[in-house]
Design a protein around this motif. Structure first.
Motif, PDB file in Angstrom:
ATOM      1  N   GLN A  74      70.415 -26.098 -15.096  1.00 57.95           N
ATOM      2  CA  GLN A  74      69.553 -25.708 -16.212  1.00 57.95           C
ATOM      3  C   GLN A  74      69.170 -24.239 -16.104  1.00 57.95           C
ATOM      4  N   GLN A  75      68.476 -23.796 -17.129  1.00 57.49           N
ATOM      5  CA  GLN A  75      67.985 -22.429 -17.190  1.00 57.49           C
ATOM      6  C   GLN A  75      66.455 -22.462 -17.206  1.00 57.49           C
ATOM      7  N   VAL A  76      65.825 -21.398 -16.679  1.00 54.42           N
ATOM      8  CA  VAL A  76      64.370 -21.358 -16.637  1.00 54.42           C
ATOM      9  C   VAL A  76      63.878 -19.959 -16.995  1.00 54.42           C
ATOM     10  N   THR A  77      62.713 -19.907 -17.628  1.00 46.53           N
ATOM     11  CA  THR A  77      62.064 -18.629 -17.946  1.00 46.53           C
ATOM     12  C   THR A  77      60.652 -18.641 -17.388  1.00 46.53           C
ATOM     13  N   LEU A  78      60.335 -17.639 -16.614  1.00 45.25           N
ATOM     14  CA  LEU A  78      58.999 -17.476 -16.056  1.00 45.25           C
ATOM     15  C   LEU A  78      58.358 -16.244 -16.688  1.00 45.25           C
ATOM     16  N   ARG A  79      57.034 -16.289 -16.815  1.00 46.43           N
ATOM     17  CA  ARG A  79      56.344 -15.220 -17.535  1.00 46.43           C
ATOM     18  C   ARG A  79      55.268 -14.560 -16.694  1.00 46.43           C
ATOM     19  N   CYS A  80      55.020 -13.281 -16.994  1.00 45.03           N
ATOM     20  CA  CYS A  80      54.051 -12.510 -16.226  1.00 45.03           C
ATOM     21  C   CYS A  80      53.341 -11.511 -17.130  1.00 45.03           C
ATOM     22  N   SER A  81      52.025 -11.458 -16.989  1.00 43.82           N
ATOM     23  CA  SER A  81      51.246 -10.402 -17.644  1.00 43.82           C
ATOM     24  C   SER A  81      50.666  -9.515 -16.563  1.00 43.82           C
ATOM     25  N   PRO A  82      50.940  -8.226 -16.609  1.00 42.37           N
ATOM     26  CA  PRO A  82      50.480  -7.348 -15.532  1.00 42.37           C
ATOM     27  C   PRO A  82      48.995  -7.071 -15.620  1.00 42.37           C
ATOM     28  N   LYS A  83      48.487  -6.518 -14.546  1.00 36.51           N
ATOM     29  CA  LYS A  83      47.089  -6.072 -14.519  1.00 36.51           C
ATOM     30  C   LYS A  83      46.930  -4.975 -15.571  1.00 36.51           C
ATOM     31  N   SER A  84      45.773  -4.954 -16.184  1.00 31.64           N
ATOM     32  CA  SER A  84      45.496  -3.966 -17.220  1.00 31.64           C
ATOM     33  C   SER A  84      45.718  -2.553 -16.687  1.00 31.64           C
ATOM     34  N   ASP A 124      38.093  -7.740 -15.762  1.00 34.88           N
ATOM     35  CA  ASP A 124      39.467  -7.236 -15.848  1.00 34.88           C
ATOM     36  C   ASP A 124      40.402  -8.260 -15.229  1.00 34.88           C
ATOM     37  N   ALA A 125      41.290  -8.802 -16.047  1.00 38.44           N
ATOM     38  CA  ALA A 125      42.198  -9.828 -15.536  1.00 38.44           C
ATOM     39  C   ALA A 125      43.199  -9.171 -14.609  1.00 38.44           C
ATOM     40  N   GLY A 126      43.531  -9.895 -13.560  1.00 38.88           N
ATOM     41  CA  GLY A 126      44.567  -9.418 -12.680  1.00 38.88           C
ATOM     42  C   GLY A 126      45.917  -9.795 -13.250  1.00 38.88           C
ATOM     43  N   VAL A 127      46.876 -10.001 -12.363  1.00 35.68           N
ATOM     44  CA  VAL A 127      48.213 -10.395 -12.780  1.00 35.68           C
ATOM     45  C   VAL A 127      48.211 -11.906 -13.043  1.00 35.68           C
ATOM     46  N   THR A 128      48.676 -12.295 -14.202  1.00 33.37           N
ATOM     47  CA  THR A 128      48.718 -13.716 -14.520  1.00 33.37           C
ATOM     48  C   THR A 128      50.157 -14.160 -14.732  1.00 33.37           C
ATOM     49  N   GLN A 129      50.470 -15.339 -14.232  1.00 40.99           N
ATOM     50  CA  GLN A 129      51.814 -15.888 -14.334  1.00 40.99           C
ATOM     51  C   GLN A 129      51.750 -17.290 -14.924  1.00 40.99           C
ATOM     52  N   SER A 130      52.800 -17.622 -15.657  1.00 35.79           N
ATOM     53  CA  SER A 130      52.898 -18.985 -16.178  1.00 35.79           C
ATOM     54  C   SER A 130      54.360 -19.425 -16.209  1.00 35.79           C
ATOM     55  N   LEU A 187      57.063 -14.658  -7.486  1.00 35.78           N
ATOM     56  CA  LEU A 187      55.875 -13.816  -7.594  1.00 35.78           C
ATOM     57  C   LEU A 187      56.128 -12.634  -8.502  1.00 35.78           C
ATOM     58  N   CYS A 188      55.140 -12.335  -9.299  1.00 30.27           N
ATOM     59  CA  CYS A 188      55.170 -11.140 -10.135  1.00 30.27           C
ATOM     60  C   CYS A 188      54.172 -10.151  -9.541  1.00 30.27           C
ATOM     61  N   ALA A 189      54.547  -8.899  -9.494  1.00 30.35           N
ATOM     62  CA  ALA A 189      53.653  -7.853  -8.996  1.00 30.35           C
ATOM     63  C   ALA A 189      53.618  -6.728 -10.008  1.00 30.35           C
ATOM     64  N   SER A 190      52.454  -6.148 -10.193  1.00 28.34           N
ATOM     65  CA  SER A 190      52.362  -5.006 -11.107  1.00 28.34           C
ATOM     66  C   SER A 190      51.720  -3.824 -10.398  1.00 28.34           C
ATOM     67  N   SER A 191      52.045  -2.651 -10.894  1.00 26.74           N
ATOM     68  CA  SER A 191      51.513  -1.412 -10.349  1.00 26.74           C
ATOM     69  C   SER A 191      51.778  -0.319 -11.366  1.00 26.74           C
ATOM     70  N   PRO A 192      51.094   0.807 -11.229  1.00 26.31           N
ATOM     71  CA  PRO A 192      51.519   1.972 -11.998  1.00 26.31           C
ATOM     72  C   PRO A 192      52.777   2.544 -11.345  1.00 26.31           C
ATOM     73  N   LEU A 193      53.587   3.251 -12.111  1.00 26.24           N
ATOM     74  CA  LEU A 193      54.788   3.843 -11.523  1.00 26.24           C
ATOM     75  C   LEU A 193      54.403   5.163 -10.871  1.00 26.24           C
ATOM     76  N   PHE A 216      58.458  -6.370 -22.166  1.00 22.88           N
ATOM     77  CA  PHE A 216      58.064  -6.194 -23.562  1.00 22.88           C
ATOM     78  C   PHE A 216      57.226  -4.927 -23.721  1.00 22.88           C
ATOM     79  N   PRO A 217      57.071  -4.472 -24.958  1.00 26.01           N
ATOM     80  CA  PRO A 217      56.279  -3.236 -25.173  1.00 26.01           C
ATOM     81  C   PRO A 217      54.866  -3.301 -24.625  1.00 26.01           C
ATOM     82  N   ASN A 218      54.282  -4.500 -24.505  1.00 25.17           N
ATOM     83  CA  ASN A 218      52.927  -4.601 -23.942  1.00 25.17           C
ATOM     84  C   ASN A 218      52.953  -4.706 -22.413  1.00 25.17           C
TER      85      ASN A 218
END
Lengths: 114, 113
Positions: free
Chosen positions: B17-27, B1-7, B90-96, B69-71
């Motif tokens: 300049q402008q910057v965009t950072l990305r995060c995928s939450p824990k499943s 199970d992947a944890g939180v991933t950032q890129s 830092l990106c952090a994920s949790s259930p609400l 995003f929807p995912n």
């Protein structure tokens, strides 16, 4: 607003010494309390958490913390530190309506000498 | 199970300049929060997203914006970069839900020159 104070910014200990890191928070309502650790080059990891119940909380790697409501404190302890405990430690709190919003202290860098 | 991933893990940008950072939450997590950690400081809350909407916001100017995003993955955008924006994001994920911990990614180190 909630806030968290960590009084020790940098702590140096020898292996086998006992550790206590102070954490005080300000918030009048019900709070959840956390200690996170950040090992060099790694992400923040949860050491332990307190939501309710027994104010003495045991976490991973032999760490424990005691919630003292009257003192608004949540100090972290370990009876005998190891070189591998070298890391930065953060106390955090959340609660109330903003229950998913974490307030962090400024951190304590722990250096354990072998 | 992947944890939180950032890129990405590291980024160097020029002032303005402008910057965009990305995060995928824990499943299984539907709530994503972003934090800024300046050198020698603890993480500071920027904002939080749930159901593709900004649910809470910290004391950051509106140069900081985000998206979910929807995912459940999320982006942090910073416009008109200042030198003072240099930090670990830092990106952090949790259930609400109450009484839960947050899981953190390794962060994106942003340097503004």
């Amino acid at each position: 607003a909630q806030s968290v104070s960590q009084h020790n910014h940098h702590v140096i200990l020898s292996e086998a010494a006992s550790l206590e890191l102070g954490c005080n928070y300000s918030y009048g309502g019900t709070v959840n309390l956390f200690w996170y650790v950040q090992y060099p080059g790694q992400h923040l990891q949860l050491l332990l958490k307190y939501f309710s119940g027994d104010p003495l909380v045991k976490g991973i790697k032999g760490f424990e913390a005691e919630f003292i409501k009257s003192k608004f404190s949540f100090n972290l302890r370990k009876p005998s530190v190891q070189w591998s405990d070298t890391a930065e430690y953060f106390c955090a709190v959340n609660g109330g309506y903003n229950f998913n919003k974490f307030y962090f202290g400024s951190g304590t860098k722990l250096n354990v000498k072998p | 199970d992947a944890g939180v991933t950032q890129s990405p893990t590291h980024l160097i940008k020029t002032r303005g300049q402008q910057v965009t950072l990305r995060c995928s939450p824990k499943s299984g997590h539907d709530t994503v929060s972003w934090y800024q950690q300046a050198l020698g400081q603890g993480p500071q809350f920027i904002f939080q997203y749930y159901e593709e909407e900004e649910r809470q916001r910290g004391n950051f100017p509106d140069r900081f914006s985000g998206h979910q995003f929807p995912n459940y993955s999320s982006e942090l955008n910073v416009n008109a970069l200042l030198l003072g924006d240099s930090a670990l994001y830092l990106c952090a994920s949790s259930p609400l839900m109450r009484d839960t911990e947050a899981f953190f990614g390794q962060g994106t180190r942003l340097t503004v020159v």
